[in-house]
Scaffold this motif. Structure first.
Motif, PDB file in Angstrom:
ATOM      1  N   GLY A  34       0.833  -1.198   0.000  1.00  0.00           N
ATOM      2  CA  GLY A  34       0.000   0.000   0.000  1.00  0.00           C
ATOM      3  C   GLY A  34       0.863   1.241   0.000  1.00  0.00           C
ATOM      4  O   GLY A  34       2.088   1.171   0.084  1.00  0.00           O
ATOM      5  N   THR A  37       3.194   6.774   3.546  1.00  0.00           N
ATOM      6  CA  THR A  37       3.128   8.226   3.681  1.00  0.00           C
ATOM      7  C   THR A  37       4.400   8.789   4.303  1.00  0.00           C
ATOM      8  O   THR A  37       4.708   9.951   4.122  1.00  0.00           O
ATOM      9  N   GLU A  55      -0.938   4.785   4.269  1.00  0.00           N
ATOM     10  CA  GLU A  55      -2.184   5.515   4.055  1.00  0.00           C
ATOM     11  C   GLU A  55      -3.365   4.807   4.723  1.00  0.00           C
ATOM     12  O   GLU A  55      -4.299   5.454   5.183  1.00  0.00           O
ATOM     13  N   THR A  56      -3.299   3.462   4.806  1.00  0.00           N
ATOM     14  CA  THR A  56      -4.403   2.714   5.409  1.00  0.00           C
ATOM     15  C   THR A  56      -3.887   1.751   6.476  1.00  0.00           C
ATOM     16  O   THR A  56      -2.747   1.295   6.427  1.00  0.00           O
ATOM     17  N   VAL A  57      -4.740   1.432   7.428  1.00  0.00           N
ATOM     18  CA  VAL A  57      -4.421   0.456   8.469  1.00  0.00           C
ATOM     19  C   VAL A  57      -4.190  -0.908   7.832  1.00  0.00           C
ATOM     20  O   VAL A  57      -3.277  -1.641   8.225  1.00  0.00           O
ATOM     21  N   GLU A  58      -4.990  -1.244   6.830  1.00  0.00           N
ATOM     22  CA  GLU A  58      -4.861  -2.542   6.174  1.00  0.00           C
ATOM     23  C   GLU A  58      -3.476  -2.712   5.561  1.00  0.00           C
ATOM     24  O   GLU A  58      -2.874  -3.789   5.649  1.00  0.00           O
ATOM     25  N   SER A  60      -0.651  -1.246   6.507  1.00  0.00           N
ATOM     26  CA  SER A  60       0.352  -1.416   7.562  1.00  0.00           C
ATOM     27  C   SER A  60       0.278  -2.825   8.149  1.00  0.00           C
ATOM     28  O   SER A  60       1.314  -3.436   8.439  1.00  0.00           O
TER      29      SER A  60
END
Length: 91
Positions: A34, A37, A55-58, A60
């Protein structure tokens, strides 16, 4: 946000550009999961730590699952999750 331990040994790295090279390799590998950032290589601290924000929890979570327990240059990686407030201001 994740914190990866044991990515490098600052005492065994040479040259002035190694932090940038490690950051580039990390971004290339972890960018598969993903959009990153921010990436901070903690090159002055022991423990071979890299802080990364996605950018997303998924993204990470996927990156952390992929890296945790993996061996890199004879060191086993460990990954912790961090809240925004726990992230460093610089590297």
């Amino acid at each position: 946000n994740i914190l990866v331990h044991n990515m490098f040994d600052k005492d065994q790295e040479s040259g002035d550009s190694w932090p940038a090279e490690i950051k580039e390799e990390f971004e290339e590998e972890c960018g598969k999961f993903g959009k990153l950032t921010s990436v901070t290589v903690m090159h002055n601290e022991p423990g071979g730590k890299i802080y990364a924000s996605f950018e997303t929890v998924e993204a990470s979570e996927q990156c952390a699952k992929n890296l945790a327990g993996r061996w890199f240059d004879k060191r086993q990686l460990r990954v912790d999750y961090l809240e925004d407030s726990e992230m460093p201001c610089g590297g």
